[in-house]
Design a protein around this motif. Structure first.
Motif, PDB file in Angstrom:
ATOM      1  N   ASN A 184       0.833  -1.216   0.000  1.00  0.00           N
ATOM      2  CA  ASN A 184       0.000   0.000   0.000  1.00  0.00           C
ATOM      3  C   ASN A 184       0.860   1.255   0.000  1.00  0.00           C
ATOM      4  OD1 ASN A 184       0.972  -0.329   2.604  1.00  0.00           O
ATOM      5  ND2 ASN A 184      -0.806   0.662   3.538  1.00  0.00           N
ATOM      6  N   GLN A 185       1.908   1.260  -0.812  1.00  0.00           N
ATOM      7  CA  GLN A 185       2.798   2.412  -0.810  1.00  0.00           C
ATOM      8  C   GLN A 185       2.909   3.022  -2.215  1.00  0.00           C
ATOM      9  OE1 GLN A 185       6.634   0.763   0.244  1.00  0.00           O
ATOM     10  NE2 GLN A 185       7.303   0.805  -1.887  1.00  0.00           N
ATOM     11  N   VAL A 186       3.172   4.295  -2.234  1.00  0.00           N
ATOM     12  CA  VAL A 186       3.622   4.966  -3.453  1.00  0.00           C
ATOM     13  C   VAL A 186       4.897   5.709  -3.107  1.00  0.00           C
ATOM     14  CG1 VAL A 186       1.339   5.194  -4.506  1.00  0.00           C
ATOM     15  CG2 VAL A 186       2.165   6.965  -2.934  1.00  0.00           C
ATOM     16  N   VAL A 187       5.714   5.924  -4.118  1.00  0.00           N
ATOM     17  CA  VAL A 187       6.991   6.600  -3.934  1.00  0.00           C
ATOM     18  C   VAL A 187       6.934   7.932  -4.675  1.00  0.00           C
ATOM     19  CG1 VAL A 187       9.483   6.458  -4.215  1.00  0.00           C
ATOM     20  CG2 VAL A 187       8.147   4.366  -3.825  1.00  0.00           C
ATOM     21  N   VAL A 188       7.231   8.998  -3.962  1.00  0.00           N
ATOM     22  CA  VAL A 188       7.282  10.323  -4.564  1.00  0.00           C
ATOM     23  C   VAL A 188       8.739  10.778  -4.559  1.00  0.00           C
ATOM     24  CG1 VAL A 188       6.458  12.705  -4.462  1.00  0.00           C
ATOM     25  CG2 VAL A 188       4.965  10.828  -3.730  1.00  0.00           C
ATOM     26  N   GLU A 189       9.258  11.093  -5.744  1.00  0.00           N
ATOM     27  CA  GLU A 189      10.650  11.508  -5.862  1.00  0.00           C
ATOM     28  C   GLU A 189      10.748  12.815  -6.635  1.00  0.00           C
ATOM     29  OE1 GLU A 189      12.313   8.194  -7.948  1.00  0.00           O
ATOM     30  OE2 GLU A 189      12.724   7.048  -6.113  1.00  0.00           O
ATOM     31  N   GLY A 190      11.879  13.428  -6.573  1.00  0.00           N
ATOM     32  CA  GLY A 190      12.140  14.609  -7.390  1.00  0.00           C
ATOM     33  C   GLY A 190      11.999  15.898  -6.616  1.00  0.00           C
ATOM     34  N   HIS A 191      11.625  16.965  -7.308  1.00  0.00           N
ATOM     35  CA  HIS A 191      11.600  18.303  -6.723  1.00  0.00           C
ATOM     36  C   HIS A 191      10.278  18.543  -6.007  1.00  0.00           C
ATOM     37  CE1 HIS A 191      15.399  19.440  -8.555  1.00  0.00           C
ATOM     38  NE2 HIS A 191      14.978  18.843  -9.665  1.00  0.00           N
ATOM     39  N   VAL A 192      10.116  17.914  -4.842  1.00  0.00           N
ATOM     40  CA  VAL A 192       8.956  18.111  -3.965  1.00  0.00           C
ATOM     41  C   VAL A 192       9.480  18.396  -2.571  1.00  0.00           C
ATOM     42  CG1 VAL A 192       7.351  16.694  -5.329  1.00  0.00           C
ATOM     43  CG2 VAL A 192       8.785  15.616  -3.577  1.00  0.00           C
ATOM     44  N   GLU A 193       8.615  18.938  -1.733  1.00  0.00           N
ATOM     45  CA  GLU A 193       9.048  19.299  -0.383  1.00  0.00           C
ATOM     46  C   GLU A 193       9.429  18.090   0.457  1.00  0.00           C
ATOM     47  OE1 GLU A 193       9.551  22.115   1.040  1.00  0.00           O
ATOM     48  OE2 GLU A 193       8.827  23.521  -0.499  1.00  0.00           O
ATOM     49  N   ARG A 194       8.634  17.007   0.336  1.00  0.00           N
ATOM     50  CA  ARG A 194       8.853  15.842   1.213  1.00  0.00           C
ATOM     51  C   ARG A 194       8.847  14.553   0.379  1.00  0.00           C
ATOM     52  NH1 ARG A 194       5.619  19.338   3.734  1.00  0.00           N
ATOM     53  NH2 ARG A 194       3.745  18.360   2.874  1.00  0.00           N
ATOM     54  N   PRO A 195       9.933  14.251  -0.308  1.00  0.00           N
ATOM     55  CA  PRO A 195       9.975  13.007  -1.076  1.00  0.00           C
ATOM     56  C   PRO A 195      10.025  11.797  -0.141  1.00  0.00           C
ATOM     57  CG  PRO A 195      12.114  14.060  -1.071  1.00  0.00           C
ATOM     58  CD  PRO A 195      11.161  15.029  -0.412  1.00  0.00           C
ATOM     59  N   GLY A 196       9.604  10.645  -0.667  1.00  0.00           N
ATOM     60  CA  GLY A 196       9.683   9.421   0.116  1.00  0.00           C
ATOM     61  C   GLY A 196       8.512   8.529  -0.082  1.00  0.00           C
ATOM     62  N   LEU A 197       8.301   7.612   0.881  1.00  0.00           N
ATOM     63  CA  LEU A 197       7.215   6.644   0.825  1.00  0.00           C
ATOM     64  C   LEU A 197       5.963   7.252   1.436  1.00  0.00           C
ATOM     65  CD1 LEU A 197       9.028   3.366   1.997  1.00  0.00           C
ATOM     66  CD2 LEU A 197       8.655   4.179  -0.334  1.00  0.00           C
ATOM     67  N   PHE A 198       4.812   6.989   0.793  1.00  0.00           N
ATOM     68  CA  PHE A 198       3.539   7.466   1.315  1.00  0.00           C
ATOM     69  C   PHE A 198       2.508   6.335   1.252  1.00  0.00           C
ATOM     70  CE2 PHE A 198       5.739  11.273   0.162  1.00  0.00           C
ATOM     71  CZ  PHE A 198       5.356  12.210   1.118  1.00  0.00           C
ATOM     72  N   GLU A 199       1.600   6.352   2.218  1.00  0.00           N
ATOM     73  CA  GLU A 199       0.532   5.355   2.264  1.00  0.00           C
ATOM     74  C   GLU A 199      -0.457   5.611   1.119  1.00  0.00           C
ATOM     75  OE1 GLU A 199      -3.008   3.775   5.271  1.00  0.00           O
ATOM     76  OE2 GLU A 199      -1.897   5.645   5.705  1.00  0.00           O
ATOM     77  N   LEU A 200      -0.867   4.503   0.454  1.00  0.00           N
ATOM     78  CA  LEU A 200      -1.875   4.573  -0.580  1.00  0.00           C
ATOM     79  C   LEU A 200      -3.184   4.042  -0.020  1.00  0.00           C
ATOM     80  CD1 LEU A 200      -2.660   5.093  -3.565  1.00  0.00           C
ATOM     81  CD2 LEU A 200      -2.022   2.712  -4.012  1.00  0.00           C
ATOM     82  N   VAL A 201      -4.175   4.905   0.127  1.00  0.00           N
ATOM     83  CA  VAL A 201      -5.464   4.524   0.681  1.00  0.00           C
ATOM     84  C   VAL A 201      -6.509   4.499  -0.432  1.00  0.00           C
ATOM     85  CG1 VAL A 201      -4.894   5.475   2.947  1.00  0.00           C
ATOM     86  CG2 VAL A 201      -6.008   6.917   1.247  1.00  0.00           C
TER      87      VAL A 201
END
Length: 304
Positions: A285-302
């Protein structure tokens, strides 16, 4: 080997306590020193030594056989003997003379530790020492020595059989008996040994008694860690001679522990090597956000 390191290095923390009161079931023997104190009509303090024949001698009272008596038994005997010599000594509130008997210096016993022990031989130990105290002095079971069936023989008969795992794993020392003069501790050859490694809390080599199986081994090892994958416990096994064929001496066995019923288990053989592997790193249940964002990393997918 589990438990072997307990007996290494300094062992002073396992010395018996020779100060303070002794247990009520302590049996008197030759070499013990007693202190008898009378107060009231008679004021008297008498040191008494138990002779080799098992007697103490009290002035104006005579000799009393005490070998094998506890302090409680001795108190009962003294009421009768002292009461005959001193009229004020009697049970009850109307006694005009009271007495107290206590242990002073404790005797030492010679015991023998033989078999597969690190330092076999005869040992002079305190009369309050137990089997564990003696084993610590002898360095514990040796490399081929058993930790599960240590025998104590007294006068040619077996008086106790100790399993050190009760003490080392559960802290249960109820089977630890006090030793007597001439006792022999025998450490037999080790039984079946099985190693367990991987994601358990206490990986080591354990000795198994007949009838103990995979669940027992995992319990000895402290149980699986949270990240352990118990649906594939792998066993590297050396086949018994009767089952070997040319080119087939070893096999790998995978055991699904969760698939076994509560009353089922898996039998182990001497020399088995058990490995408990871990679960994967994948999260469903995860997505990965990378690149030029404030808080990159793993996030819960609901949902939605």
């Amino acid at each position: 080997v589990f438990g072997r390191s307990v007996f290494g290095g300094t062992r002073t923390e396992f010395d018996p306590v020779v100060t303070g009161p002794v247990d009520p079931d302590y049996a008197l023997g030759a070499g013990d020193q007693l202190q008898l104190i009378l107060t009231g009509d008679v004021e008297l303090a008498v040191p008494l030594v138990v002779t080799r024949e098992g007697f103490i001698v009290i002035p104006q009272v005579g000799q009393i056989f005490v070998n094998g008596l506890t302090l409680g038994d001795l108190t009962d005997a003294l009421y009768a003997r002292l009461g005959a010599a001193y009229s004020g000594v009697r049970r009850g509130a109307d006694a005009t003379t009271t007495f107290h008997v206590a242990l002073g210096r404790l005797r030492s016993n010679l015991v023998y530790i033989v078999g597969d022990v690190s330092l076999p031989g005869g040992y002079q130990i305190s009369s309050v020492s137990t089997v564990f105290n003696a084993l610590y002095q002898a360095g514990g079971p040796g490399e081929p020595g058993s930790m599960r069936s240590i025998e104590v023989r007294r006068g040619g008969r077996l008086v106790a059989e100790l399993d050190l795992y009760d003490y080392l794993i559960r802290g249960d020392a109820s089977a630890d008996i006090r030793l007597e003069q001439g006792d022999r501790i025998f450490v037999p050859i080790v039984g079946s040994q099985v190693s367990i490694q991987g994601l358990v809390r206490r990986p080591a080599i354990y000795e198994l008694k007949p009838g103990e199986q995979l669940r027992d081994l995992i319990a000895f090892a402290g149980g699986p860690r949270p990240e352990a994958y118990v649906r594939r416990i792998q066993i590297d096994r050396i086949l018994p001679p009767a089952e070997r064929t040319p080119g087939l001496e070893r096999v790998i066995v995978d055991v699904d522990l969760e698939a076994l019923a509560d009353n089922e288990d898996f039998a182990l053989l001497d020399g088995d090597r058990v490995t408990v592997s871990g679960i994967g790193e994948r999260r469903s249940n995860q997505v990965v956000v990378e690149g030029h964002v404030e808080r990159p990393g793993l996030f819960e997918l609901v949902p939605n």
